[in-house]
Design a protein around this motif. Sequence first.
Motif, PDB file in Angstrom:
ATOM      1  N   VAL A   1     -63.757 -11.407 -38.258  1.00 55.83           N
ATOM      2  CA  VAL A   1     -63.823 -10.551 -37.062  1.00 55.83           C
ATOM      3  C   VAL A   1     -62.406 -10.170 -36.620  1.00 55.83           C
ATOM      4  O   VAL A   1     -62.106  -9.001 -36.362  1.00 55.83           O
ATOM      5  N   GLU A   2     -61.521 -11.156 -36.558  1.00 51.03           N
ATOM      6  CA  GLU A   2     -60.128 -10.892 -36.166  1.00 51.03           C
ATOM      7  C   GLU A   2     -59.462  -9.917 -37.123  1.00 51.03           C
ATOM      8  O   GLU A   2     -58.742  -9.001 -36.706  1.00 51.03           O
ATOM      9  N   ASN A   3     -59.702 -10.117 -38.434  1.00 52.13           N
ATOM     10  CA  ASN A   3     -59.068  -9.265 -39.446  1.00 52.13           C
ATOM     11  C   ASN A   3     -59.560  -7.820 -39.372  1.00 52.13           C
ATOM     12  O   ASN A   3     -58.789  -6.882 -39.589  1.00 52.13           O
ATOM     13  N   ILE A   4     -60.851  -7.647 -39.086  1.00 53.46           N
ATOM     14  CA  ILE A   4     -61.416  -6.292 -38.960  1.00 53.46           C
ATOM     15  C   ILE A   4     -60.826  -5.593 -37.727  1.00 53.46           C
ATOM     16  O   ILE A   4     -60.501  -4.397 -37.763  1.00 53.46           O
ATOM     17  N   LEU A   5     -60.696  -6.358 -36.631  1.00 54.45           N
ATOM     18  CA  LEU A   5     -60.285  -5.765 -35.358  1.00 54.45           C
ATOM     19  C   LEU A   5     -58.771  -5.569 -35.237  1.00 54.45           C
ATOM     20  O   LEU A   5     -58.331  -4.752 -34.424  1.00 54.45           O
TER      21      LEU A   5
ATOM     22  N   PHE B   1     -60.436  -0.771 -31.444  1.00 56.14           N
ATOM     23  CA  PHE B   1     -61.380   0.076 -30.705  1.00 56.14           C
ATOM     24  C   PHE B   1     -62.827  -0.148 -31.135  1.00 56.14           C
ATOM     25  O   PHE B   1     -63.754   0.338 -30.487  1.00 56.14           O
ATOM     26  N   LEU B   2     -63.062  -0.882 -32.221  1.00 59.11           N
ATOM     27  CA  LEU B   2     -64.425  -1.122 -32.692  1.00 59.11           C
ATOM     28  C   LEU B   2     -65.149  -2.102 -31.768  1.00 59.11           C
ATOM     29  O   LEU B   2     -64.574  -3.114 -31.357  1.00 59.11           O
ATOM     30  N   LYS B   3     -66.419  -1.805 -31.477  1.00 65.82           N
ATOM     31  CA  LYS B   3     -67.269  -2.766 -30.751  1.00 65.82           C
ATOM     32  C   LYS B   3     -68.157  -3.442 -31.794  1.00 65.82           C
ATOM     33  O   LYS B   3     -69.074  -2.813 -32.329  1.00 65.82           O
TER      34      LYS B   3
ATOM     35  N   TYR C   1     -66.483 -16.662 -31.313  1.00 65.27           N
ATOM     36  CA  TYR C   1     -66.615 -15.274 -31.771  1.00 65.27           C
ATOM     37  C   TYR C   1     -66.200 -14.286 -30.676  1.00 65.27           C
ATOM     38  O   TYR C   1     -65.549 -13.277 -30.950  1.00 65.27           O
ATOM     39  N   ILE C   2     -66.582 -14.593 -29.437  1.00 68.31           N
ATOM     40  CA  ILE C   2     -66.170 -13.729 -28.321  1.00 68.31           C
ATOM     41  C   ILE C   2     -64.650 -13.770 -28.182  1.00 68.31           C
ATOM     42  O   ILE C   2     -63.999 -12.732 -27.987  1.00 68.31           O
ATOM     43  N   LYS C   3     -64.064 -14.945 -28.323  1.00 66.46           N
ATOM     44  CA  LYS C   3     -62.601 -15.078 -28.238  1.00 66.46           C
ATOM     45  C   LYS C   3     -61.906 -14.327 -29.372  1.00 66.46           C
ATOM     46  O   LYS C   3     -60.776 -13.864 -29.225  1.00 66.46           O
ATOM     47  N   ALA C   4     -62.598 -14.218 -30.512  1.00 69.10           N
ATOM     48  CA  ALA C   4     -62.031 -13.502 -31.664  1.00 69.10           C
ATOM     49  C   ALA C   4     -62.093 -11.981 -31.472  1.00 69.10           C
ATOM     50  O   ALA C   4     -61.547 -11.228 -32.274  1.00 69.10           O
TER      51      ALA C   4
END
Length: 202
Positions: free
Chosen positions: A140-144, A149-151, A166-169
Amino acid sequence: MNENLIKLLSDEKILPIIRKKNPQEVIDTVKALIDAGVKVVEINVENAEIYGAIAEVSKDITVCAGGIITSLQAVSAIGVGAEILASPIFQMNLVKISKDRQIPLIAGASSGNEAYNVWKARVPLIKLYPVTALGGTLYVENILRPMPFLKVLPQGNIKLNEAVSYIKAGAFAVGIGRNLFEGYSYNEITKRAKNVLRDLKG
């Protein structure tokens, strides 16, 4: 597009995902979640009988119809009261129905390229699936990192005690299925859902 429903998911931070073939079990599970204070739930359309369960519970809770792949499934789910659609894939015919009917769509992606294409099609929320197999919170961190800007709504074998991380990521919300329900009584499901809501809002 109903932005209020996306805001509701953002506030909840969790999307419980019910995958059951028996419509009465779906209804009873939703009641257990309502008792916990859950306001939005995903019900996977495992078979045609599940539409009846969606019709029954959509009066009391916001229903996201999950596992939607065809236009017929999408239209049928909307017809019985689903207010959000979720698909494991990204298909333009579902995007068109979403826009025409003003029903938010959660479309599936598993790579950065797919996630970007979903975003480019103005789909409001991206289901990152199967996130555990892809690398969990680190993924998730790597994608964001390059695309903040991705949700994203990670999903796929996430444990309840991992929701906060996951929310923290950077996840917009977290989809949790079997770890919330499997092997638990309806009273226990209510307790587990209450606990995770408290943790996420704490």
